[in-house]
Design a protein around this motif. Structure first.
Motif, PDB file in Angstrom:
ATOM      1  N   THR A 200      10.758  -0.091  18.111  1.00  0.00           N
ATOM      2  CA  THR A 200      10.226   0.532  16.884  1.00  0.00           C
ATOM      3  C   THR A 200       9.562   1.679  16.578  1.00  0.00           C
ATOM      4  O   THR A 200       9.764   2.480  17.566  1.00  0.00           O
ATOM      5  N   ASN A 201       8.823   1.955  15.547  1.00  0.00           N
ATOM      6  CA  ASN A 201       8.577   3.429  15.250  1.00  0.00           C
ATOM      7  C   ASN A 201       7.037   3.309  15.100  1.00  0.00           C
ATOM      8  O   ASN A 201       6.341   2.262  14.802  1.00  0.00           O
ATOM      9  N   THR A 204       3.883   3.340  10.592  1.00  0.00           N
ATOM     10  CA  THR A 204       3.112   2.430   9.770  1.00  0.00           C
ATOM     11  C   THR A 204       2.742   1.376  10.755  1.00  0.00           C
ATOM     12  O   THR A 204       3.446   0.892  11.551  1.00  0.00           O
ATOM     13  N   TYR A 205       1.662   0.633  10.555  1.00  0.00           N
ATOM     14  CA  TYR A 205       1.315  -0.509  10.919  1.00  0.00           C
ATOM     15  C   TYR A 205       2.136  -1.706  10.642  1.00  0.00           C
ATOM     16  O   TYR A 205       2.264  -2.394  11.473  1.00  0.00           O
ATOM     17  N   GLU A 206       2.747  -1.744   9.646  1.00  0.00           N
ATOM     18  CA  GLU A 206       3.559  -2.778   9.322  1.00  0.00           C
ATOM     19  C   GLU A 206       4.982  -2.803  10.105  1.00  0.00           C
ATOM     20  O   GLU A 206       5.645  -4.105  10.255  1.00  0.00           O
ATOM     21  N   VAL A 207       5.177  -1.749  10.975  1.00  0.00           N
ATOM     22  CA  VAL A 207       6.461  -1.951  11.597  1.00  0.00           C
ATOM     23  C   VAL A 207       6.067  -1.705  12.950  1.00  0.00           C
ATOM     24  O   VAL A 207       6.980  -2.120  14.027  1.00  0.00           O
ATOM     25  N   ALA A 208       4.760  -1.689  13.353  1.00  0.00           N
ATOM     26  CA  ALA A 208       4.271  -1.396  14.799  1.00  0.00           C
ATOM     27  C   ALA A 208       2.789  -1.905  14.881  1.00  0.00           C
ATOM     28  O   ALA A 208       2.026  -1.121  15.362  1.00  0.00           O
ATOM     29  N   LEU A 425       6.979   5.331   2.318  1.00  0.00           N
ATOM     30  CA  LEU A 425       6.436   4.992   3.614  1.00  0.00           C
ATOM     31  C   LEU A 425       5.158   4.541   3.524  1.00  0.00           C
ATOM     32  O   LEU A 425       4.556   3.385   4.016  1.00  0.00           O
ATOM     33  N   LYS A 430      -0.717  -1.099  -0.352  1.00  0.00           N
ATOM     34  CA  LYS A 430      -0.347  -2.119   0.672  1.00  0.00           C
ATOM     35  C   LYS A 430      -1.773  -3.170   0.913  1.00  0.00           C
ATOM     36  O   LYS A 430      -2.886  -2.850   0.420  1.00  0.00           O
ATOM     37  N   ASP A 437      -1.915   3.359   9.038  1.00  0.00           N
ATOM     38  CA  ASP A 437      -0.705   3.702   8.968  1.00  0.00           C
ATOM     39  C   ASP A 437      -0.834   5.425   9.614  1.00  0.00           C
ATOM     40  O   ASP A 437      -1.150   6.224   8.670  1.00  0.00           O
TER      41      ASP A 437
END
Length: 584
Positions: A200-201, A204-208, A425, A430, A437
């Motif tokens: 992952t990357n 942002t919090y939503e992807v990691a 992004l 949110k 983020d």
């Protein structure tokens, strides 16, 4: 007594298993099947591909997928199987997410893991070479490294994996001393594998979510260790110390002239930065990248031990002001690359405060001494800095201390300096706290997950474990210094015990040692270290760096950061230098 782990399972039953050792794969497989319920042991047997199948008179039936299934050899009834896959007939398209690709994927990855585990074991074996050296053209000809239009089979991919590690430098080898980052931590390695698996990357919090929180927790802890009250400030992990130093310069400029973000350098006066003549080249590189220019970086004189001279710093600051320039940034170094010197941070902080200049500490190399109660005094005054670069065990982090904004928030200095608020992004509506983020305060968009390696190692060792590791490396460097300071044929580059693990010295072979012509002696001595280093690499026995410095001819720069190194390895290095250089 602590358990020795999974591999000793079944040891208590070894006596009843004939000549079978509890450490053999078959015994481990049997123990796994007995210890775990629900078929977990059997699945582990299949996944790890352990155990030699019992040969049967009946020929195995080959499944349609090209694999052959054999018994794992467990004495206890189980579903444990060993899949033997013919990789010469398979391609990457046969692996997951391909239909029915599960078994093939597990077998392929197990082959890769086996290659890596064999390499790891070999890396710690002192009887093996540190390097299997070949010249570039020779190495290009030995293997087919070219890229083609057609895919390679998985068998060829595995061959490439083996070849890559065969010719790689064993940086974990106890006798590898070539660069500042050496050694291999098993927990850190596991964390690297897990990080790659998560894939992952960090923007942002939503992807990691977990990784972002771990970065937040770790950065705060590190700021507390620096000495910033309650761990206040901001920070981010970056790809390396050079980028971290550039972040600091970028923030210092933005703090003084925020309009530069929109209007560019034409909107601000001539800025000048100051750093030691022994500092890392990244300070000038950062000035070049930011449009400030390398000529605007003023190098301050260092004493014979490589420490910045505060009186020269203040003299050059005053001189710059008199010329109409604007001093905006001072970079002090905690652990210089060559000498391992620590600039006098308290005196530098006083000058920066007096002239209202951003103070940065480049502690990429020496910052970890903050974790040692015995050695952290060398960074006294670091808590007064506006920013710090710190590379704790190969992980780079840049830290910023806010005097006005004392919390990590959207309105912080780093956020204001770098954010572009890309709506695809960093949406502002949110359903969670947007301060997590972190991507918009970074120069990069995509940011690699660097945090898990450091966090997991820290959990495994504790701060006390890091401290012990640091103290051991400094103890080894002091041992080396004491061995050579009065040893015939050796000469120290500067007098006195080194402050860090850098030990800089010349080796004078018999043919050079007694020359009376000083010019000729220096001319010949300049060639000694490169020749010995080349021979080290050709024999593959050890590696240590060398370099000139100012008017000083080539000398060996020994740095110790490998936790696997011992006193015996230091002794070996000296014996090897003398063996390889005796005819020079």
């Amino acid at each position: 007594m602590a358990s020795h782990g999974f591999w000793l399972m079944g040891a208590e039953n070894a006596s009843g298993n004939g000549s079978q050792s509890p450490n053999t794969p078959r015994a481990w497989c049997q123990a796994a099947a007995q210890k775990f319920s629900g078929g977990i042991g059997s699945k582990l047997c299949a996944l790890l591909n352990v155990g030699e199948a019992e040969k049967t008179a009946q020929a195995p039936v080959k499944p349609e997928d090209g694999s052959t299934s054999e018994s794992c050899g467990c004495n206890k009834p189980c579903n444990c199987s060993k899949d033997t896959v013919c990789f010469s007939d398979l391609y990457s398209t046969d692996l997951l997410p391909a239909l029915n690709g599960d078994a093939k994927t597990m077998n392929f990855l197990q082959e890769v893991v086996d290659i890596m585990l064999a390499y790891i074991a070999e890396s710690f074996d002192r009887s093996t070479k540190v390097i299997d050296f070949h010249y570039p053209n020779e190495l290009l000809q030995r293997n087919n490294w070219e890229l083609s239009d057609d895919p390679e089979t998985l068998d060829e991919i595995l061959i490439s994996c083996r070849a890559t590690l065969k010719y790689a430098i064993k940086t974990a080898h106890p006798r590898y001393f070539n660069q500042l980052s050496t050694g291999l931590d098993m927990v850190g390695l596991a964390a690297d594998w897990l990080t790659s698996t998560a894939n992952t990357n960090m923007f942002t919090y939503e992807v990691a979510p977990v990784f972002v929180l771990l970065e937040y927790v770790t950065l705060k802890k590190m700021r507390e260790i620096i000495g910033w009250q309650d761990g206040r400030g901001d920070g981010i992990f970056s790809p390396g110390g050079a980028i971290s130093n550039m972040y600091a310069m970028l923030l210092a400029r933005y703090k003084m002239f925020p309009e530069v973000k929109d209007k560019g350098m034409s909107s601000v006066p001539r800025l000048v930065a100051f750093t030691s003549e022994h500092s890392h080249f990244s300070i000038k590189k950062g000035a070049a990248a930011l449009g400030i220019g390398t000529e605007s970086v003023i190098c301050i004189k260092a004493d014979e031990r490589g420490k910045m001279i505060p009186s020269d710093l203040e003299r050059r600051v005053i001189e710059a002001k008199q010329k109409g320039f604007v001093p905006f940034f001072v970079s002090a170094t905690a652990g210089t690359t060559v000498y391992g010197a620590f600039d006098p941070l308290i005196a530098i902080a006083d000058i920066c405060k007096k002239h209202d200049i951003w103070m940065h500490v480049d502690g990429a190399w020496g910052g970890s001494l903050l974790m040692s109660r015995k050695h952290r005094w060398k960074l006294n005054g670091v808590e007064r800095a506006n920013s710090m670069t710190w590379n704790p065990h190969k992980m780079i982090a840049s830290y910023v201390r806010h005097y006005k904004s004392a919390v990590q928030s959207e309105g912080g200095l780093m956020q204001g300096c770098n954010q572009m608020q890309a709506c695809y992004l960093f949406q502002q509506d949110k359903h969670y706290d947007l301060s997590y983020d972190t991507g918009d305060k970074a120069l990069q968009c995509g940011r690699h997950v660097d945090i898990f390696k450091l966090w997991l190692m820290w959990r495994a060792k504790g701060t006390i474990g890091f401290e012990a590791q640091i103290d051991k490396c400094l103890e080894l460097s002091e041992y080396l210094y004491n061995k050579i300071k009065d040893r015939e044929g050796y000469e120290m580059v500067f007098d006195g015990k080194p402050q860090h693990t850098n030990v800089c010295f010349w080796y004078l072979p018999p043919g050079v040692r007694y020359l009376e012509d000083k010019v000729e002696k220096m001319k010949r001595l300049h060639k000694v270290a490169p020749v010995i280093k080349a021979r080290m690499m050709e024999y593959g026995t050890t590696m240590v760096s060398y370099q000139p410095q100012g008017d000083k001819v080539n000398f060996f720069r020994m740095v110790i950061s490998n936790p696997a190194a011992t006193f015996a390895d230091i002794d070996f290095l000296l014996e090897e230098i003398e063996r390889l250089g005796q005819d020079l």
